[in-house]
Enzyme design. Structure first.
Site, short mmCIF file in Angstrom:
data_model
loop_
_atom_site.label_atom_id
_atom_site.label_comp_id
_atom_site.label_asym_id
_atom_site.label_seq_id
_atom_site.Cartn_x
_atom_site.Cartn_y
_atom_site.Cartn_z
N ASP A 91 -2.44 10.49 3.34
CA ASP A 91 -3.82 10.02 3.57
C ASP A 91 -4.55 11.27 4.50
O ASP A 91 -4.35 11.13 5.59
CB ASP A 91 -3.89 8.59 4.05
CG ASP A 91 -5.28 8.36 4.45
OD1 ASP A 91 -6.30 8.67 3.73
OD2 ASP A 91 -5.57 7.25 5.33
N ASP B 19 -12.16 7.52 3.51
CA ASP B 19 -10.87 7.30 4.29
C ASP B 19 -10.54 5.69 4.22
O ASP B 19 -9.41 5.33 4.54
CB ASP B 19 -11.11 7.79 5.44
CG ASP B 19 -9.80 7.90 6.43
OD1 ASP B 19 -8.70 7.85 5.83
OD2 ASP B 19 -9.91 8.37 7.67
N ASP C 99 1.59 6.38 5.73
CA ASP C 99 0.71 5.45 5.08
C ASP C 99 1.10 4.88 3.87
O ASP C 99 0.37 3.99 2.93
CB ASP C 99 -0.55 6.22 4.64
CG ASP C 99 -1.93 5.44 4.89
OD1 ASP C 99 -1.79 4.27 5.29
OD2 ASP C 99 -2.97 5.56 4.36
N GLU D 253 -9.43 4.04 2.08
CA GLU D 253 -8.85 4.01 0.77
C GLU D 253 -8.06 2.91 0.53
O GLU D 253 -7.50 2.55 -0.63
CB GLU D 253 -8.46 5.30 0.33
CG GLU D 253 -6.80 5.52 0.85
CD GLU D 253 -6.74 5.52 2.31
OE1 GLU D 253 -7.62 5.71 2.92
OE2 GLU D 253 -5.70 5.14 2.72
N ARG E 145 -7.67 -0.22 0.87
CA ARG E 145 -8.34 -1.52 0.36
C ARG E 145 -8.65 -1.30 -1.02
O ARG E 145 -8.61 -2.26 -1.97
CB ARG E 145 -9.46 -1.84 1.09
CG ARG E 145 -10.85 -1.23 1.32
CD ARG E 145 -11.67 -1.28 2.55
NE ARG E 145 -11.09 -0.70 3.55
CZ ARG E 145 -11.86 -0.95 4.90
NH1 ARG E 145 -12.85 -1.48 4.93
NH2 ARG E 145 -11.23 -0.48 5.93
N LYS F 98 0.77 -1.11 0.09
CA LYS F 98 0.05 -0.06 0.05
C LYS F 98 0.95 1.22 -0.26
O LYS F 98 1.58 1.35 0.90
CB LYS F 98 -0.96 -0.03 1.11
CG LYS F 98 -1.75 1.18 1.37
CD LYS F 98 -2.54 1.23 2.63
CE LYS F 98 -3.20 2.83 2.93
NZ LYS F 98 -4.13 2.80 4.04
N LYS G 235 -10.14 13.30 7.56
CA LYS G 235 -9.62 13.19 8.97
C LYS G 235 -9.43 14.22 9.57
O LYS G 235 -9.33 15.23 9.50
CB LYS G 235 -8.12 12.38 8.96
CG LYS G 235 -7.99 10.93 8.19
CD LYS G 235 -6.54 10.53 8.25
CE LYS G 235 -6.38 9.12 7.99
NZ LYS G 235 -7.35 8.43 8.52
N1 BES Z 1 -4.13 4.80 6.73
C1 BES Z 1 -5.42 4.48 7.59
C2 BES Z 1 -5.25 3.29 8.56
C3 BES Z 1 -4.29 4.16 9.80
C4 BES Z 1 -5.07 4.93 10.79
C5 BES Z 1 -3.03 3.58 10.10
C6 BES Z 1 -4.48 5.20 11.85
C7 BES Z 1 -2.53 3.83 11.07
C8 BES Z 1 -2.94 4.90 12.08
C9 BES Z 1 -6.42 4.18 6.71
O1 BES Z 1 -6.53 4.52 5.53
C10 BES Z 1 -7.82 4.60 7.49
O2 BES Z 1 -8.11 5.59 7.10
N2 BES Z 1 -8.57 3.60 7.77
C11 BES Z 1 -9.91 3.86 8.44
C12 BES Z 1 -11.06 2.97 7.98
C13 BES Z 1 -12.19 3.24 8.25
C14 BES Z 1 -12.82 4.72 7.76
C15 BES Z 1 -13.20 1.91 8.18
C16 BES Z 1 -9.84 3.88 10.16
O3 BES Z 1 -8.96 2.85 10.52
O4 BES Z 1 -10.21 4.59 10.60
ZN ZN Z 2 -4.98 4.93 4.65
MN MN Z 3 -7.57 6.35 5.18
#
Ligand code: BES
Ligand code: ZN
Ligand code: MN
Length: 494
Positions: A271, A348, A289, A350, A352, A266, A278
């Site tokens: 992000d 967010d 990210d 993204e 996947r 990834k 966010k």
């Molecule tokens: N890159 C983030 C995941 C992340 C967040 C990694 C904080 C490390 C620390 C990912 O793209 C994301 O934003 N995931 C969301 C998914 C949700 C919207 C279902 C998350 O984990 O909040």
């Molecule tokens: Zn992300």
């Molecule tokens: Mn994200």
């Protein structure tokens, strides 16, 4: 930094720093006894006065213990004669931390008398080389100082003393290559989003391919991705001025007929969350990210140095996730390369979306195994913290091999389920799949989403959201899971 295997004794050794191991029980190890014979400081007395305990990870620095040595670093390896891998790693990490604080020309390790449970001399030397290389790294690229910024350790010579010279040599070579790969991953991870863009990552692939004849690279443009039907991946970069890049590196170390192992990283270079923006606190950390992609670059660098007899394909899905007038909106429906449609309920989620198209692309290699590495979910950080990487797989043998690789290197992963029970959470009223599965089991539903695109090969997903970087005063990329991945790939050579 430069490593060498030696078989001289302490009294013949001219290094300005010597490293000696001790146990927490009273009997002095062989090397400690030899040290006591030439030193004017007595380790025996230091034990008696309780200055030295020998507890795993304890460090005692002795200044000018005898004429040629500026410093002796006495390292505790714990109570038992057969040291656990965990205690050994703790001890070596502490030693490396102590060593990097000072400038030594030559550092001699005398720890061949420290026996580690089920480890060869080569494994011990390998871990030492990996950790010292790790300790020598500092981020300097964006600092404008006049004084030299690189750690003095980069100029040190490290001698590992043991009668088993050939074994030691192999260990040092592999450990150095892994350490270097880890540092490549850390450097890419630490670079800010305005420098490390998707195009910057593409450039790294081209330059790796240019300098190694067994590696080739190919970069697909947004137009080429459009032609392949990668509507999911492209929905992520839609709001950004930086075009997405699908970066492919192929390493050929074995016969053409050998099907490759594929790594998919990834590579979200920043992000913001997109339209599902966010919150502002600690958003800077979303430059990390792309640490999955960074670990793929790091591993390919290690592989390039070691040239094992195996075929590997690395795929990096690189994009920047931004809001904007062209950005994807919640509720938008896109068609992935597989033909499956996806309702994007949260922009967010993204990671996947870029991974699913990269995973479909991987099918053309008829791979022996596919491993994706991603900072995918905050939920994984809640589940496992910063010690274990989340491991999800559709294949029990692959699960076991990756768990073993984690245990062997200390770069550990822990298994999580992807049962059908969870898959219901991804139901959409308007498309084949929704891109989020609600609050419960967030790291599992993310993995379940990916599992819809990986049915034609043995696949594992490593969620490194908790392990890829540290926050706080030691903020920075860790280079995980380069050692896990390298160990796995090296175990696949003939
Ligand atoms: N890159 C983030 C995941 C992340 C967040 C990694 C904080 C490390 C620390 C990912 O793209 C994301 O934003 N995931 C969301 C998914 C949700 C919207 C279902 C998350 O984990 O909040
Ligand atoms: Zn992300
Ligand atoms: Mn994200």
């Amino acid at each position: 930094m430069n490593f060498a295997a030696k078989s001289t004794n302490i009294e013949q050794c001219k290094s300005d720093c010597v490293v000696i191991g001790v146990h927490s029980h009273k009997k002095l190890s062989d090397r400690a006894q030899q040290f006591d014979q030439i030193s004017h400081v007595s380790l025996k007395e230091l034990f008696q006065s309780k200055t030295l305990s020998g507890k795993a990870g304890q460090i005692l620095e002795l200044h000018q213990p005898y004429k040629t040595a500026k410093t002796a670093i006495i390292v505790g390896f714990g109570d038992s004669d057969t040291i656990s891998a965990e205690d050994f790693r703790l001890a070596i990490k502490s030693a490396a931390t102590a060593i990097k604080k000072r400038a030594y020309k030559t550092i001699s390790f005398f720890i061949d008398d420290m026996t580690v449970d089920n480890w060869s001399e080569s494994q011990k030397a390998q871990y030492c080389a990996e950790q010292l290389t790790y300790a020598s790294y500092t981020f300097t690229q964006c600092k404008n100082h006049t004084a030299p910024l690189a750690s003095p350790l980069t100029r040190s010579k490290i001698l590992y003393h043991s009668a088993k010279n050939t074994q030691t040599k192999t260990g040092l070579t592999v450990g150095t290559a892994i350490g270097n790969g880890i540092n490549v991953a850390r450097e890419l991870g630490n670079l800010p989003g305005n420098i490390c863009t998707p195009s910057y990552l593409a450039k790294q692939a081209r330059s790796l391919a240019r300098s190694h004849k067994k590696i080739t690279s190919k970069v697909l443009s947004e137009k080429q991705m459009q032609e392949l039907g990668m509507g999911s991946l492209l929905s992520v970069s839609a709001g950004s001025a930086e075009p997405a890049q699908l970066i492919i590196m192929e390493y050929k170390g074995a016969a053409k007929s050998q099907k490759p192992h594929v790594l998919v990283g990834k590579g979200i270079t920043f992000d913001t969350g997109g339209i599902s923006l966010k919150p502002g606190a600690a958003m800077d950390e979303m430059k990390f990210d792309m640490c999955g992609a960074a670990s793929v670059f790091g591993t390919m660098n290690t592989i390039a140095q070691l040239e094992p007899a195996i075929n590997i394909v690395a795929i990096v899905a690189a994009a920047e996730n931004m809001p904007g007038s062209k950005a994807t909106k919640p509720g938008d429906i896109v068609t992935s390369m597989s033909g499956k449609t996806i309702e994007i309920l949260n922009t967010d989620a993204e990671g996947r979306l870029v991974l699913c198209d990269a995973l479909s692309y991987a099918e053309r290699y008829k791979p022996q195994s596919v491993i994706d590495i991603a900072t995918l979910t905050g939920a994984c950080v809640i589940a496992l913290g910063s010690h274990a990487t989340g491991l999800f797989s559709n294949n029990d043998e692959l699960t076991k091999e990756l768990l073993d690789a984690g245990n062997a290197t200390g770069d550990r992963a822990w298994p999580m389920p992807i049962w059908d029970d969870y898959k219901k959470q991804l139901k959409s009223n308007f498309a084949d799949l929704a891109n989020i599965g609600g609050r419960e089991a967030g790291s599992i539903t993310a993995a379940c989403f990916l599992s819809h695109f990986t049915q034609s090969y043995p696949w594992a997903h490593l969620d490194i959201a908790g392990t890829a970087w540290l926050s706080g005063t030691n903020k920075g990329a860790t280079g995980r899971p380069v050692s896990l991945l390298t160990h796995y790939l090296l175990s696949k050579t003939q």
